[in-house]
Design a protein around this motif. Sequence first.
Motif, PDB file in Angstrom:
ATOM      1  N   ARG A 426       0.794  -1.304   0.148  1.00 28.51           N
ATOM      2  CA  ARG A 426       0.137  -0.140   0.037  1.00 28.51           C
ATOM      3  C   ARG A 426       1.046   1.214  -0.057  1.00 28.51           C
ATOM      4  NH1 ARG A 426      -3.676  -1.366   5.024  1.00 28.51           N
ATOM      5  NH2 ARG A 426      -1.607  -2.440   5.588  1.00 28.51           N
ATOM      6  N   SER A 427       2.172   1.185   0.642  1.00 31.49           N
ATOM      7  CA  SER A 427       3.048   2.285   0.446  1.00 31.49           C
ATOM      8  C   SER A 427       4.218   2.181  -0.355  1.00 31.49           C
ATOM      9  CB  SER A 427       3.389   2.551   1.968  1.00 31.49           C
ATOM     10  OG  SER A 427       2.274   3.052   2.906  1.00 31.49           O
ATOM     11  N   GLU A 428       4.292   1.343  -1.041  1.00 30.73           N
ATOM     12  CA  GLU A 428       5.367   0.777  -1.911  1.00 30.73           C
ATOM     13  C   GLU A 428       5.761   1.845  -2.731  1.00 30.73           C
ATOM     14  OE1 GLU A 428       7.043  -2.719  -4.666  1.00 30.73           O
ATOM     15  OE2 GLU A 428       5.098  -2.757  -4.017  1.00 30.73           O
ATOM     16  N   ARG A 429       4.858   2.428  -3.437  1.00 29.67           N
ATOM     17  CA  ARG A 429       5.094   3.402  -4.561  1.00 29.67           C
ATOM     18  C   ARG A 429       5.507   4.934  -3.975  1.00 29.67           C
ATOM     19  NH1 ARG A 429       0.605   5.767  -8.872  1.00 29.67           N
ATOM     20  NH2 ARG A 429       1.955   7.202  -9.925  1.00 29.67           N
ATOM     21  N   THR A 430       4.934   5.287  -2.933  1.00 28.95           N
ATOM     22  CA  THR A 430       5.349   6.525  -2.289  1.00 28.95           C
ATOM     23  C   THR A 430       6.669   6.133  -1.710  1.00 28.95           C
ATOM     24  OG1 THR A 430       2.888   7.051  -1.593  1.00 28.95           O
ATOM     25  CG2 THR A 430       4.748   8.007  -0.384  1.00 28.95           C
ATOM     26  N   ALA A 431       6.813   5.155  -0.902  1.00 31.96           N
ATOM     27  CA  ALA A 431       8.054   4.896  -0.398  1.00 31.96           C
ATOM     28  C   ALA A 431       9.447   4.958  -1.532  1.00 31.96           C
ATOM     29  CB  ALA A 431       8.189   3.422   0.280  1.00 31.96           C
ATOM     30  N   ARG A 432       9.034   4.333  -2.466  1.00 33.70           N
ATOM     31  CA  ARG A 432      10.315   4.116  -3.703  1.00 33.70           C
ATOM     32  C   ARG A 432      10.476   5.879  -4.113  1.00 33.70           C
ATOM     33  NH1 ARG A 432      11.750  -0.503  -5.192  1.00 33.70           N
ATOM     34  NH2 ARG A 432      10.436  -2.188  -4.835  1.00 33.70           N
ATOM     35  N   GLN A 433       9.513   6.393  -4.274  1.00 31.06           N
ATOM     36  CA  GLN A 433       9.830   7.757  -4.730  1.00 31.06           C
ATOM     37  C   GLN A 433      10.607   8.554  -3.856  1.00 31.06           C
ATOM     38  OE1 GLN A 433       5.507   9.194  -5.260  1.00 31.06           O
ATOM     39  NE2 GLN A 433       5.604   8.420  -7.471  1.00 31.06           N
ATOM     40  N   TRP A 434      10.020   8.505  -2.620  1.00 32.38           N
ATOM     41  CA  TRP A 434      10.872   9.353  -1.522  1.00 32.38           C
ATOM     42  C   TRP A 434      12.354   8.674  -1.288  1.00 32.38           C
ATOM     43  CZ3 TRP A 434      10.731  13.490   1.266  1.00 32.38           C
ATOM     44  CH2 TRP A 434       9.589  14.411   1.129  1.00 32.38           C
ATOM     45  N   ILE A 435      12.574   7.214  -1.332  1.00 37.45           N
ATOM     46  CA  ILE A 435      13.950   6.723  -1.523  1.00 37.45           C
ATOM     47  C   ILE A 435      14.654   7.472  -2.516  1.00 37.45           C
ATOM     48  CG2 ILE A 435      15.331   4.676  -1.745  1.00 37.45           C
ATOM     49  CD1 ILE A 435      12.913   3.078  -0.650  1.00 37.45           C
ATOM     50  N   ALA A 436      14.165   7.659  -3.629  1.00 38.39           N
ATOM     51  CA  ALA A 436      14.821   8.051  -4.874  1.00 38.39           C
ATOM     52  C   ALA A 436      15.206   9.604  -4.295  1.00 38.39           C
ATOM     53  CB  ALA A 436      13.904   7.961  -5.949  1.00 38.39           C
ATOM     54  N   PHE A 437      14.396  10.288  -3.931  1.00 37.07           N
ATOM     55  CA  PHE A 437      14.662  11.591  -3.563  1.00 37.07           C
ATOM     56  C   PHE A 437      15.614  11.788  -2.530  1.00 37.07           C
ATOM     57  CE2 PHE A 437      13.625  15.108  -0.414  1.00 37.07           C
ATOM     58  CZ  PHE A 437      13.907  16.162  -1.444  1.00 37.07           C
ATOM     59  N   VAL A 438      15.567  10.962  -1.526  1.00 31.28           N
ATOM     60  CA  VAL A 438      16.587  11.022  -0.281  1.00 31.28           C
ATOM     61  C   VAL A 438      17.760  10.681  -0.708  1.00 31.28           C
ATOM     62  CG1 VAL A 438      16.898  10.104   2.010  1.00 31.28           C
ATOM     63  CG2 VAL A 438      14.626  10.475   1.385  1.00 31.28           C
ATOM     64  N   GLU A 439      17.991   9.548  -1.655  1.00 34.46           N
ATOM     65  CA  GLU A 439      19.350   9.328  -2.026  1.00 34.46           C
ATOM     66  C   GLU A 439      19.970  10.099  -2.876  1.00 34.46           C
ATOM     67  OE1 GLU A 439      18.535   5.474  -4.186  1.00 34.46           O
ATOM     68  OE2 GLU A 439      18.785   3.989  -2.128  1.00 34.46           O
ATOM     69  N   GLY A 440      19.188  10.966  -3.813  1.00 36.87           N
ATOM     70  CA  GLY A 440      19.723  11.974  -4.586  1.00 36.87           C
ATOM     71  C   GLY A 440      20.285  13.089  -3.732  1.00 36.87           C
ATOM     72  N   GLU A 441      19.292  13.616  -2.695  1.00 35.30           N
ATOM     73  CA  GLU A 441      19.834  14.564  -1.724  1.00 35.30           C
ATOM     74  C   GLU A 441      20.963  14.264  -1.101  1.00 35.30           C
ATOM     75  OE1 GLU A 441      18.273  17.855  -1.089  1.00 35.30           O
ATOM     76  OE2 GLU A 441      17.835  17.162  -3.043  1.00 35.30           O
ATOM     77  N   LYS A 442      21.254  12.907  -0.625  1.00 31.60           N
ATOM     78  CA  LYS A 442      22.419  12.589   0.081  1.00 31.60           C
ATOM     79  C   LYS A 442      23.502  12.620  -0.830  1.00 31.60           C
ATOM     80  CE  LYS A 442      24.280   8.510   2.782  1.00 31.60           C
ATOM     81  NZ  LYS A 442      24.115   7.140   3.029  1.00 31.60           N
ATOM     82  N   ALA A 443      23.533  12.018  -1.916  1.00 31.04           N
ATOM     83  CA  ALA A 443      24.642  11.995  -2.973  1.00 31.04           C
ATOM     84  C   ALA A 443      24.922  13.481  -3.493  1.00 31.04           C
ATOM     85  CB  ALA A 443      24.203  11.441  -4.018  1.00 31.04           C
ATOM     86  N   ARG A 444      24.015  14.329  -3.356  1.00 31.07           N
ATOM     87  CA  ARG A 444      24.134  15.749  -3.702  1.00 31.07           C
ATOM     88  C   ARG A 444      25.030  16.472  -2.639  1.00 31.07           C
ATOM     89  NH1 ARG A 444      22.229  20.523  -2.765  1.00 31.07           N
ATOM     90  NH2 ARG A 444      20.481  19.560  -1.565  1.00 31.07           N
ATOM     91  N   GLU A 445      24.565  16.228  -1.423  1.00 27.99           N
ATOM     92  CA  GLU A 445      25.203  16.848  -0.318  1.00 27.99           C
ATOM     93  C   GLU A 445      26.726  16.426   0.080  1.00 27.99           C
ATOM     94  OE1 GLU A 445      23.479  17.503   3.214  1.00 27.99           O
ATOM     95  OE2 GLU A 445      21.705  18.398   2.503  1.00 27.99           O
ATOM     96  N   GLU A 446      26.891  14.961  -0.419  1.00 29.18           N
ATOM     97  CA  GLU A 446      28.222  14.334  -0.180  1.00 29.18           C
ATOM     98  C   GLU A 446      29.071  15.021  -1.353  1.00 29.18           C
ATOM     99  OE1 GLU A 446      27.499  10.264  -0.537  1.00 29.18           O
ATOM    100  OE2 GLU A 446      26.812  10.025   1.571  1.00 29.18           O
ATOM    101  N   LYS A 447      28.636  15.357  -2.362  1.00 26.77           N
ATOM    102  CA  LYS A 447      29.404  15.741  -3.429  1.00 26.77           C
ATOM    103  C   LYS A 447      29.997  17.423  -3.123  1.00 26.77           C
ATOM    104  CE  LYS A 447      27.746  13.431  -7.554  1.00 26.77           C
ATOM    105  NZ  LYS A 447      27.027  13.179  -8.989  1.00 26.77           N
ATOM    106  N   LEU A 448      29.101  18.055  -2.286  1.00 27.63           N
ATOM    107  CA  LEU A 448      29.245  19.609  -2.076  1.00 27.63           C
ATOM    108  C   LEU A 448      30.379  19.379  -0.936  1.00 27.63           C
ATOM    109  CD1 LEU A 448      25.611  21.175  -2.211  1.00 27.63           C
ATOM    110  CD2 LEU A 448      27.490  21.571  -3.637  1.00 27.63           C
ATOM    111  N   ALA A 449      30.256  18.288  -0.201  1.00 25.43           N
ATOM    112  CA  ALA A 449      31.264  18.346   0.912  1.00 25.43           C
ATOM    113  C   ALA A 449      32.712  18.135   0.737  1.00 25.43           C
ATOM    114  CB  ALA A 449      30.650  17.235   2.022  1.00 25.43           C
ATOM    115  N   ILE A 450      32.970  17.562  -0.561  1.00 21.63           N
ATOM    116  CA  ILE A 450      34.171  17.022  -1.201  1.00 21.63           C
ATOM    117  C   ILE A 450      35.217  18.274  -1.447  1.00 21.63           C
ATOM    118  CG2 ILE A 450      35.584  15.979  -2.886  1.00 21.63           C
ATOM    119  CD1 ILE A 450      33.403  13.858  -2.984  1.00 21.63           C
TER     120      ILE A 450
END
Length: 450
Positions: A426-450
């Motif tokens: 019931r929450s699979e679709r929403t969870a996947r969308q947010w996982i993609a968003f969070v992983e993207g934000e995490k990767a973006r911030e990790e790049k900025l920190a280098i």
Amino acid sequence: MKLTTMARGLSRLAVRVSVAFPLVLAPAVSVTILEAAGASAPFSQAQAQEQKKPSKKKTRKVPAMRQAAYKKLEKAQEAYDAEDWAGALAALKDMDASKKRYNGYEIAQMYNLFGVVYYSMERYKEAIPYFKKVLNQGEKNLSVALEESTLFTLAQLYFVTENYKQAVNYLNQWMKVSDRVTADSYALRAQAYMQTGDQGKALADINVAVSMYEREGKVPKENWYGLQQYIYFERNDYKSVAAVLEKMLQHYPKPVYYVTLAAMYGELKRDRDQLHMMEAAYLAGALQKEKDLLNMGYLFMGYEMPYKGAKVISKGIKEKKIPRNAKNLETLAQAYQMAQELQKAIPQLEAAAKLSDKGQIYSRLASIYLDLDENEKAVAAGKKALAKGGVKRQDQLYVVMGMANANLKQYDAALSSLKKALKDKRSERTARQWIAFVEGEKAREEKLAI
């Protein structure tokens, strides 16, 4: 059969909004035995009444009262006046022992006084045979007034001794010969018919009594309306019940009638009228029980007046008429939420969550805090919900906690919660969308920190 047994049928009515209401019962009859017919008066007064208020019907010639009989009756009368019941009965029994000396009219008066004495002693069943003996003397020995008063007296005595069939019998005889039949007479017979189980005749008579008063511009008695509405209710004629209760409220504005009429409006699907009548009942102080007050709150919430509903429930809790438990506090919070009063809803939900043995209310709080962008509180409430357990939709809670942690840039915690939400389709679709968003934000911030 007692009139109070009428209450048995009342529990059958289920009000559409579950309003607990006491249907107004047909009240017990208050009968002033003998007085209406004048038979309870002492012998000499009864004779005077016959002369002062002669019947409009044709008078009847009866034998004269002779001196010997008068002296015997006078002796009994004097004892009666002194409340010397034994003396009165002794004098009458002495006269009865030699009754062959007296004419039918004199004997009728003797038996009449016998009956009055036994009535005064509250020995009603012993009074009845003597009043019957009065009638047994025949028309030629009875004045019209004495015959009428005796018939009516017997009717009332049978009523008070709960022999309602005979009460109806003698009332019918009296109403055929009397020109003094009033609305009260019909009301009395209506209640006698009611006790015999003849609701049809009871309703016909009480309707006559009510209409007679209304034609004269008089207000019918409260218990007459009570009998009317009870019979209509037993016949499932809720429209007529409502019409009678509207009159009762006009003339006898008691809180219980507001509640009962509101219930009838509910049965008739007159929803707005039901709401207004319940509000009137509330303002009149008729709603004092938890169930009634909560139902009032639910009605307001159902008619898009949630703030009024919240006020009713809040006041009930403060006055300790509504228990301060998790369920009721949650209902109060819901009313505030519907009224867009989130700052008032949150303290009630927090209190409810603490009192509840399950985490469901904390789960609701987590969602509210997320909407208010109070992410730390959302995460904290979510943890408390999981710790208590009993959350119906853990998948939704995990999504909320994931979003709140993402807003706090707690990406690892966010991903942990969102991956747990993935397990529920019931929450699979929403969870996947947010996982993609969070992983993207995490990767973006990790790049900025280098």
